[in-house]
Scaffold this motif. Structure first.
Motif, short mmCIF file in Angstrom:
data_model
loop_
_atom_site.label_atom_id
_atom_site.label_comp_id
_atom_site.label_asym_id
_atom_site.label_seq_id
_atom_site.Cartn_x
_atom_site.Cartn_y
_atom_site.Cartn_z
N ARG A 981 9.99 -5.38 0.71
CA ARG A 981 9.95 -5.52 -0.75
C ARG A 981 10.28 -4.19 -1.45
N LYS A 984 13.98 -3.68 -1.44
CA LYS A 984 14.64 -4.53 -2.44
C LYS A 984 14.38 -4.01 -3.86
N GLU A 985 13.14 -3.55 -4.09
CA GLU A 985 12.83 -3.06 -5.42
C GLU A 985 13.60 -1.76 -5.74
N ARG A 986 13.75 -0.95 -4.68
CA ARG A 986 14.56 0.27 -4.90
C ARG A 986 16.01 -0.08 -5.24
N GLU A 987 16.56 -1.06 -4.49
CA GLU A 987 17.93 -1.48 -4.82
C GLU A 987 18.01 -2.06 -6.23
N ARG A 988 16.98 -2.88 -6.56
CA ARG A 988 16.98 -3.46 -7.91
C ARG A 988 16.85 -2.37 -8.97
N LEU A 989 16.03 -1.34 -8.65
CA LEU A 989 15.90 -0.22 -9.59
C LEU A 989 17.23 0.51 -9.78
N GLU A 991 20.26 -0.81 -9.43
CA GLU A 991 21.14 -1.64 -10.23
C GLU A 991 20.74 -1.62 -11.71
N LEU A 992 19.41 -1.64 -11.95
CA LEU A 992 18.94 -1.58 -13.34
C LEU A 992 19.36 -0.26 -14.01
N ARG A 993 19.23 0.81 -13.26
CA ARG A 993 19.65 2.11 -13.85
C ARG A 993 21.15 2.14 -14.14
N LYS A 995 23.07 -0.42 -14.86
CA LYS A 995 23.31 -1.25 -16.04
C LYS A 995 22.83 -0.55 -17.31
#
Length: 1012
Positions: A981, A984-989, A991-993, A995
Motif C-alpha cells: 500500500r 502504491k500511495e507513493r506512486e499516487r503521490l 502522480e498527484l504532484r 498533475k
C-alpha cells in the motif's frame, strides 16, 4: 568721384520700370567701384532696395551686378561674397514662381553665385575672363588634376549661362518682334554679358580638353566629351538665334561656332580651332546713348581749359615771382585771410574735379582700347581663318593637279598597252573621253565610274592580257572619286556658307527697305495731316470770332448757371468714372479670387488624395514588412504570449471600426481626410503588430495550433493588403469592404483566447483588489486558526488528564506559536508589497501596477491562498488529534504544507523587492520563525505520539506458541500489505504532484515564462 552721384546712378539704373538698364548709369557704377576700390557703396545702396518684393527690380539688379563682376574693381567679387547667403535665399524664394521674371531672377542669381564661387576658387581668372594661353596654363599650375577640376568647374559655369539663355528665350514670344519693345529689351539686355562670358568659357574649355587628351586616356575623358557635345549644340543654337534678333545686331557682333565640334581624339585638330571673338561696336551707335545726354550724370569728355581771368585773379591775390615776400599775403593785397582760404578751397576742389575727370578719361580710354583690342583680335582671327582657308584651297588644288598628272600618265600607259588590242580600241577611246570629262566637270564622275566598271568587267572576262592594266585603272579611278567627292563637299560647304551670308544680307536689306518705306509713309501722312489741321484751324478761328460776338451778349446771364452746370457735370463725370473703375476693379478681383479659389480647391483635392495614398502606401509597406518578418529564419527565436496577442488583436479590431467610420465620412465629405490618414496609418501599425505577435505566439504552442495560427496570420495580412489596394484607387474605394479583414482578426482573437492560460481569465483590472482580498482572507484565516487552537487548549485542560493532557498542551502550544509566526510573516509580506508597489509603479496607480505585473501578482495570490488553506487544515487536524480521532501524521503533513506555502509566499514577495530593503529583512526573519515553529510542531507531534504509544506496551506473556506464531504471520501479512500500500500511495503521490505542477503551470503561465 562723388559717391553720392554713384548712389544716384545705382538707384536710376535699378528701378521698377520694365526697360533696359541705361549704359551711362551702369558705367557710372563701374567707375565708382574703381574709385573706391571695392563695392561697399553699391551694396549699401542695394540693401535699401526691396529686391524680394519686385521681380523687375531684382532682374535689373542682377544685370548691373553682372556688369560690376565683369568690369568693376576686382575687390567687388570679394566684397560681394559676404552677401552670398542672402543671394542664395533670394534665388530660392524667386524659384517658387514658375513663370515671368521670378523664374528668370532665380536662374540669374544662381549664375551670379556660380560666377563668384568660380572666381574665388580660381583667383587668376579676371572678372571679364580675358586670359592669354600662357595665363591659362599658369592657372592650372601644369598639374593634370588641376586642369581636370578646372574643366569641370567651367562646365558648371557654362551650364548656368546656358540655363539663363534658354530661360530668357522661353519666356519671350518669338512670333512677334519682341526685341524692339521695351519689355523685350529689358529681358534681352543681360544676355550681352552672358554672350561675352560664354565665348571665353567655350574657348578655354576646348583648349583644356585638348590638353587633357594629351595627358589622359580617351576612355577617362568620355564624360567630358559627352558633356561638351551637349553644351556645344546648345551654345551654337543660342548664338544663331541671338544673331538674328534686331536688338543684338546694333549692340554686339555675335560669333558663329563651327559646323561640327572639335575632334579631341585628333591632336592636330587644335590647330584648326578658331577662338570665337565677340565685338561690341562703339557706344555712339548704341540706342541707349541716343537722346539721353544729361550733364549732371555723364563725365564731360572735353579737355577743360582754365579761364584767363582766373590766372589774373591768382596773380592779383598772391603776387608774381618778382615779389619780395611771396608769403606776405596781407602786404600784397587788401583781402582778408578768410577770402583767401575760400579761394584756395575752391581751387583745390576744381583741381580734384579735374583729377576725377582725368581718371574717368583714363578709364574710358582703357575701355576703348580694350574694345579696339577685341576688334583687332577679331580681325586677326578672321585673317587667320582666311589664310587657313586659302592655304587649304591651295593645297587641295595642288593635290588635285598632281592627281590629274598621275591620271594622265596612267591613261597614256593604258593607251599604249591597249593599242595592240583591236577588239577593245573603242572601249579605250570611251575611257579617254571620260577622263577628259573628269578634268572639266567632276560631278559626272559617278556615272562614268559605273560605266567604266561595267565595261572593265566585260573586258576582264574577254581579255586576260589587259586585266592587270584595268585593275590599275579601277584603283586610280576610286582614289580620284574619293578626292573629287572631298573637293565637292568642301566646295558645297563653302557655297552654303556664302549662300547663308547672302540670305542674311538680303534679309537685312529687306528689313532696312521696310523701315525706310514705313518712315516715308509716316512722313507723308504727317505732312497731309498738318495741312488738314491748318485748314481746320482757319475755319475754327473764323467760327471762334463769330462765337465770341454771340457769347459776349449772353455771357453775363449764363455765367452763374454755366459754372454750376460745369461743377455738376464734372462731379457726375468723376463719380461715373470712379464708379466704373471701381466696378471693373471689383469684377477683376472677383474673377481672380474665383480662379484662385478653383485652383486652390483642385490643389487641395489632389493634396488630400495624395496624402491618403501616401498613408495607404505606408500601411502597405508596414504590413508587407510584417509578412516578410514571419518568413525570416531569424524570427523563429522570437516568442510572445497569447494574452499580449489578444490585446493587440483587440486593438486592431477597434481600429477597424474607426477605419470604417472614417472611410464613410471621407466618401461623404472629402475634407475629413486627416482623420482617415491617421486611422489608416494606425490600422497598418496595429495589423502589422498583430501579424508579428501572432507568428511569435505560434512558436510557443503545439504544432497543430501553431499551423492554424500561422495560416490565420497570413490570411489576415493578405486581406489587409487587398483592402489597402482597393483604398489606393479612387474608383474602387467605394467598393472597399473591411469585413474579410475583420473576420480574419476575429479568428486570430478566438485562437488567442483558446491559448490563454485559465488563470488569466480574471480581468487584469481586478488583480489589485484580489491581492488585497487574498491577503486579508489569509490574515483572517490565521487569526481564526489561532482562536480555535486557544479554544481547543482550554477544552483539553478541562477534560483530559495525565499524559494525554501534557501531549495535547505541548502540541497546541506549538501550533499557537506557528500561527503567531505565520501572522507575523503575512504582516511582513504586506509591508514589503507596499514598498514594491510604491517603488515600481511610478505615476501609475496600484491596480495598474498589479495589472502590468500580472504574472507576479497571480503568484502572490496563489501563495496567499495556500497559506490560508494550510492554516485552516492544520487546525482541523489538530482538533481531531486532541479529540483522539485524528492521526499525528496528518498534523505533521499539514505542518510541512504550511512551511512550503510560506516559502512560496516569501519567494513571490522577494522576487521584485530591493535586496537592501528593511521590510525584506523583516520578511526573511519571519520566514525563519515560521520554519522553526513548523519544526517545533513536528517535534511535539512526534514526541506526543511516542508517549501515547508507550502506554500501549505489548504483553505476550499469556499467549501460547501457536498464538504467537499466528500473530507473527498476521503481522508479516500486514507488513507486506502496508509495504504494498505504501508503494502504491507513493506512486499516487508522485502522480498527484505531477498533475498539481501541470495545473499550476497552466494557471500561472510558468511555461510561457520559461520559454520566453
Amino acid at each position: 568721384m562723388d559717391l553720392s552721384k554713384v548712389a544716384v546712378s545705382i538707384n536710376k539704373a535699378i528701378n521698377t520700370q520694365e526697360v533696359a538698364v541705361k549704359e551711362k548709369h551702369a558705367r557710372t557704377c563701374i567707375l565708382g567701384t574703381h574709385h573706391e576700390k571695392g563695392g561697399h557703396t553699391f551694396w549699401a545702396a542695394i540693401n535699401r532696395l526691396p529686391l524680394s518684393s519686385n521681380a523687375v527690380l531684382c532682374w535689373k539688379f542682377c544685370h548691373v551686378f553682372h556688369k560690376l563682376l565683369r568690369d568693376g574693381h576686382p575687390n567687388v567679387i570679394k566684397d560681394s561674397m559676404r552677401n552670398k547667403a542672402d543671394l542664395t535665399d533670394m534665388s530660392r524664394m524667386w524659384g517658387h514662381l514658375s513663370e515671368g521674371y521670378g523664374k528668370l531672377c532665380s536662374i540669374y542669381l544662381k549664375l551670379l553665385i556660380t560666377k563668384m564661387e568660380f572666381h574665388i576658387k580660381n583667383p587668376r581668372f579676371p572678372g571679364n575672363l580675358q586670359m592669354s594661353n600662357r595665363q591659362l596654363d599658369e592657372a592650372g599650375e601644369n598639374d593634370v588634376n588641376n586642369f581636370f577640376q578646372l574643366t569641370v568647374e567651367m562646365f558648371d559655369y557654362l551650364e548656368c549661362e546656358l540655363n539663363l539663355f534658354l530661360g530668357v528665350f522661353s519666356s519671350l514670344d518669338m512670333s512677334r518682334s519682341v526685341s524692339v519693345t521695351a519689355a523685350g529689351q529689358c529681358r534681352l539686355a543681360p544676355l550681352i554679358q552672358v554672350i561675352l562670358d560664354s565665348s571665353h568659357l567655350y574657348d578655354y574649355t576646348v583648349k583644356l580638353l585638348f590638353k587633357l587628351h594629351s595627358c589622359l586616356p580617351a576612355d577617362t575623358l568620355q564624360g567630358h566629351r559627352d558633356r561638351f557635345q551637349e553644351q556645344f549644340k546648345k551654345l551654337k543654337g543660342l548664338f544663331y538665334r541671338s544673331s538674328n534678333l534686331q536688338y543684338f545686331k546694333r549692340l554686339i557682333q555675335i560669333p558663329q561656332l563651327p559646323e561640327n565640334p572639335p575632334n579631341f581624339l585628333r591632336a592636330s585638330a587644335l590647330s584648326e580651332h578658331i577662338s570665337p571673338v565677340v565685338v561690341i561696336p562703339a557706344e555712339s551707335s548704341s540706342p541707349e546713348s541716343e537722346h539721353v545726354v544729361e550733364t549732371d550724370d555723364l563725365v564731360d569728355t572735353d579737355v577743360p581749359v582754365l579761364p584767363v581771368p582766373l590766372e589774373t585773379k591768382f596773380d592779383d591775390l598772391f603776387g608774381t615771382s618778382a615779389a619780395i615776400d611771396p608769403f606776405n599775403f596781407n602786404g600784397q593785397n587788401g583781402l582778408r585771410k578768410d577770402d583767401k582760404d575760400r579761394l584756395i578751397e575752391q581751387l583745390t576742389r576744381e583741381i580734384q574735379a579735374l583729377k576725377d575727370e582725368l581718371e574717368s578719361f583714363r578709364l574710358e580710354s582703357g575701355r576703348l582700347c580694350q574694345a579696339l583690342r577685341g576688334r583687332v583680335n577679331e580681325l586677326e582671327a578672321e585673317l587667320a581663318e582666311q589664310s587657313h582657308l586659302r592655304l587649304q584651297a591651295a593645297g587641295e588644288s595642288e593635290f588635285l593637279k598632281a592627281e590629274l598628272d598621275d591620271l594622265r600618265r596612267v591613261r597614256e600607259d593604258t593607251e599604249k598597252e591597249q593599242r595592240s588590242l583591236t577588239e577593245i580600241e573603242k572601249k579605250a577611246q570611251a575611257n579617254e573621253q571620260r577622263y577628259s570629262k573628269l578634268k572639266e566637270k567632276y560631278s559626272e564622275l559617278v556615272q562614268s565610274h559605273a560605266d567604266l566598271l561595267r565595261k572593265n568587267a566585260e573586258v576582264t572576262r574577254q581579255m586576260t592580257v589587259a586585266r592587270a592594266a584595268q585593275d590599275e585603272v579601277d584603283a586610280v579611278r576610286r582614289e580620284m572619286q574619293e578626292k573629287v567627292k572631298a573637293a565637292q563637299e568642301v566646295a558645297g560647304r563653302q557655297e552654303r556658307e556664302q549662300l547663308e551670308q547672302l540670305q542674311e544680307l538680303q534679309r537685312e536689306l529687306v528689313s532696312s527697305r521696310t523701315e525706310l518705306d514705313s518712315l516715308k509713309t509716316t512722313a507723308a501722312s504727317s505732312q497731309q495731316s498738318s495741312e488738314v489741321l491748318g485748314t481746320q484751324l482757319l475755319a475754327l478761328q473764323s467760327e471762334k470770332a463769330e462765337l465770341v460776338q454771340c457769347v459776349s451778349k449772353v455771357e453775363a446771364e449764363l455765367a452763374v448757371r454755366g459754372e454750376e452746370l460745369q461743377r455738376v457735370q464734372s462731379s457726375l463725370a468723376t463719380e461715373r468714372e470712379s464708379g466704373v473703375k471701381t466696378a471693373e476693379a471689383l469684377q477683376n478681383q472677383l474673377n481672380e479670387k474665383e480662379s484662385r479659389e478653383q485652383a486652390l480647391e483642385s490643389q487641395l483635392v489632389s493634396a488630400r488624395w495624395s496624402s491618403l495614398q501616401g498613408a495607404v502606401e505606408e500601411a502597405e509597406k508596414i504590413i508587407q514588412d510584417s509578412l516578410a518578418q514571419i518568413d525570416d529564419p531569424a524570427h523563429i527565436s522570437c516568442t510572445s504570449s497569447a494574452d499580449y496577442l489578444a490585446s493587440r488583436c483587440q486593438a486592431a479590431l477597434d481600429c477597424m471600426g474607426r477605419l470604417h467610420s472614417a472611410t464613410e465620412a471621407f466618401l461623404a465629405d472629402d475634407t475629413g481626410v486627416s482623420a482617415l490618414v491617421r486611422v489608416v496609418t494606425q490600422c497598418g501599425h496595429l495589423v502589422g503588430d498583430t501579424i508579428v505577435q501572432g507568428s511569435a505566439t505560434s512558436h510557443m504552442v503545439p504544432v497543430e495550433q501553431a499551423d492554424a495560427l500561422s495560416d490565420s496570420v497570413k490570411a489576415c495580412g493578405t486581406e489587409a493588403l487587398a483592402l489597402l489596394g482597393q483604398m489606393k484607387q479612387q474608383s474602387s474605394m467605394y467598393a472597399a469592404d473591411s469585413g474579410k479583414l475583420r473576420a480574419a482578426l476575429e479568428a486570430i482573437l478566438a485562437t488567442a483566447e483558446k491559448l490563454r492560460p485559465r488563470g488569466l481569465e480574471l480581468q487584469q483590472g481586478e488583480l489589485g483588489d484580489l491581492v488585497e482580498q487574498e491577503m486579508a482572507s489569509t490574515s483572517a484565516a490565521v487569526e481564526s486558526a489561532a482562536a480555535r487552537i486557544e479554544e481547543m487548549l482550554n477544552n483539553s485542560r478541562a477534560v483530559d488528564t495525565g499524559v494525554k493532557m501534557e501531549v495535547n498542551e505541548r502540541i497546541l502550544a506549538a501550533c499557537t506559536e506557528l500561527m503567531q509566526a505565520i501572522k507575523q510573516l503575512v504582516l511582513s509580506s504586506k509591508n514589503l508589497q507596499k514598498d514594491i508597489v510604491e517603488g515600481g509603479r511610478g505615476a501609475a496607480s496600484t491596480k495598474e501596477f498589479y495589472a502590468k505585473n500580472s504574472r507576479w501578482t497571480e503568484g502572490l495570490i496563489s501563495a496567499s491562498k495556500a497559506v490560508g488553506w494550510g492554516a485552516t487544515v492544520m487546525v482541523d487536524a489538530a482538533d481531531l488529534v486532541v479529540q483522539g480521532k485524528g492521526k499525528f501524521e496528518e498534523l505533521m503533513v499539514c505542518s510541512h504544507e504550511i512551511a512550503a506555502s510560506t516559502a512560496q509566499l516569501v519567494a513571490a514577495s522577494k522576487v521584485k523587492a530591493d535586496k537592501d530593503s528593511a521590510n525584506l529583512q523583516s520578511l526573511q526573519k519571519a520566514s525563519r520563525g515560521v520554519t522553526q515553529a513548523t519544526a517545533a510542531v513536528v517535534a511535539s507531534t512526534k514526541s506526543g505520539k511516542s508517549q501515547i504509544e508507550e502506554k500501549d506496551t505489548m504483553d505476550f506473556s499469556s499467549m501460547t506458541l501457536t498464538q504467537i506464531k499466528r500473530q507473527e504471520m498476521d503481522a508479516q501479512v500486514l507488513v507486506l500489505e502496508l509495504e504494498t500500500r505504501l508503494q502504491k500511495e507513493r506512486e499516487r503521490l508522485g502522480e498527484l504532484r505531477k498533475k498539481h505542477y501541470e495545473l499550476a503551470g497552466v494557471a500561472e503561465g510558468w511555461g510561457d515564462q520559461v520559454e520566453g
